[in-house]
Design an enzyme around this catalytic site. Structure first.
Site, PDB file in Angstrom:
ATOM      1  N   ARG A  38      45.776 -12.862  34.037  1.00  0.00           N
ATOM      2  CA  ARG A  38      44.748 -11.823  33.836  1.00  0.00           C
ATOM      3  C   ARG A  38      44.068 -11.975  32.488  1.00  0.00           C
ATOM      4  NH1 ARG A  38      45.829  -9.038  28.950  1.00  0.00           N
ATOM      5  NH2 ARG A  38      47.312  -7.314  29.202  1.00  0.00           N
TER       6      ARG A  38
ATOM      7  N   SER B  59      39.760 -10.234  22.514  1.00  0.00           N
ATOM      8  CA  SER B  59      40.570  -9.478  23.462  1.00  0.00           C
ATOM      9  C   SER B  59      41.878  -9.053  22.822  1.00  0.00           C
ATOM     10  CB  SER B  59      40.863 -10.339  24.700  1.00  0.00           C
ATOM     11  OG  SER B  59      41.775  -9.697  25.551  1.00  0.00           O
TER      12      SER B  59
ATOM     13  N   LYS C  88      52.722  -1.439  32.573  1.00  0.00           N
ATOM     14  CA  LYS C  88      53.365  -2.682  32.171  1.00  0.00           C
ATOM     15  C   LYS C  88      54.242  -2.426  30.967  1.00  0.00           C
ATOM     16  CE  LYS C  88      51.176  -6.202  30.124  1.00  0.00           C
ATOM     17  NZ  LYS C  88      50.369  -7.421  29.921  1.00  0.00           N
TER      18      LYS C  88
END
Length: 326
Positions: free
Chosen positions: A111, A297, A67
């Site tokens: 995601r 995260s 990505k």
């Protein structure tokens, strides 16, 4: 090569699918069959403008790709362009041939929501009904959808420093999810009385106080991803069981942890586990109803590439996208 637009990706990807493949990806992390090198990040033009390159390979899933992300904070104001843009190259893991090039910003939002949903599945109480959201952008929308996918949510409260944004979020998400969504005028009201609290902002300083959290609350922190920025305060981190997507990445990039560690508020071993360890049952998740849990995260390429594989397979089955020869 199959070229997939944002609308193609949206048509081919559901939150349920994303949660499924991301769970498999974190199992591979625990099993040692996922390769996710540290992402490359560098400044462009101005100090706050960034480009990131994020490759990954999952041997079990047979997923290979990378990505490319850019983050330009002033884009919306100066150019009426989103501040975060992304493109994903998905490859045949057996030959290395490029199979698909797809718009990545929508996939990233989904995601990221799926990863928070996975953490919530293993860390939040089963009886969670009320979600507090701080932030009202695309990521916040995906986060609320994800929470509803893994817990029986009936109500959400959303806070934004721009009230019109919170109102728009509520008007959009309430009919989409079939729950009550209330815009609130201060962050405290998006925390107190909530079973799950999500911080999805671009803030560089804490957006709520740990003292507002009730026992048993689960927090997902997904907005900050640099060592000098944070969304949660010392009190939150100190009282919480902390789980991260990647211990190495979090200790390098997550200001929510790096800053209190540097100040001596928490030791490095305060991080309890990475998500792969919890998903694979190597370490238990929640162990009491009153425990406060915090999932931090910073984002991993395994989440993107495992999801990209599912998007590619679904798009081929649906006959969408445009084939090109390079």
């Amino acid at each position: 090569m199959l070229v997939l637009t944002r609308e193609d990706v949206r048509a081919a990807l559901s939150m349920a699918d994303a949660i499924d493949v991301v769970e498999g990806a974190f199992r591979e992390v625990a099993e040692g069959t996922a390769v996710t090198p540290p992402r490359i990040a560098f400044g462009v033009m101005h100090p706050d403008d960034l480009m990131l390159v994020m490759p990954a390979y999952l041997r079990g899933a047979g997923a290979l790709g990378l990505k490319l992300v850019t983050s330009y904070p002033d884009n919306p104001k100066k150019f009426q362009v989103p501040n975060v843009l992304a493109t994903i190259l998905y490859c045949d893991h057996a030959t290395g041939q490029g199979l698909a090039l797809m718009e990545g910003a929508h996939l990233t939002a989904v995601r990221t929501g799926a990863t928070s949903a996975l953490a919530t599945k293993y860390l939040a109480r089963d009886d969670c009904r009320v979600v507090g959201i701080i932030g009202s952008g695309v990521q916040a929308e995906a986060q609320l959808e994800a929470m509803c996918a893994v817990r029986p949510i009936v109500r959400a409260r959303v806070y934004s420093p721009t009230p019109a944004h919170a109102a728009r979020f509520a008007d959009t998400m309430a009919p989409r999810l079939g729950i009550a969504v209330e815009p609130v005028g201060e962050a405290r009201r998006a925390v107190e009385g909530c079973d799950i609290v999500v911080a999805a902002t671009s803030a560089t300083a804490p957006v709520f106080k740990g003292e507002w959290l009730a026992p048993g609350t689960h927090i997902n922190g997904i907005g900050s991803h640099t060592p000098d920025a944070r969304e949660v305060d010392d009190a939150t981190v100190k009282r919480a069981k902390v789980v991260v997507d990647s211990i190495e990445g979090a200790l390098r990039e997550a200001g929510d942890l790096v800053i209190p560690m540097a100040a001596g508020v928490i030791p490095r071993d305060h991080v309890y586990a990475d998500l792969g360890e919890v998903v694979s049952r190597r370490k238990p998740g929640r162990t009491s109803e009153r425990e406060v849990t915090f999932f931090k995260s910073v984002g991993l390429a395994i989440e993107d590439i495992s999801t990209a594989k599912r998007v590619y397979e679904r798009a081929k089955a649906m006959g969408i996208g445009h084939e090109v020869i390079l």
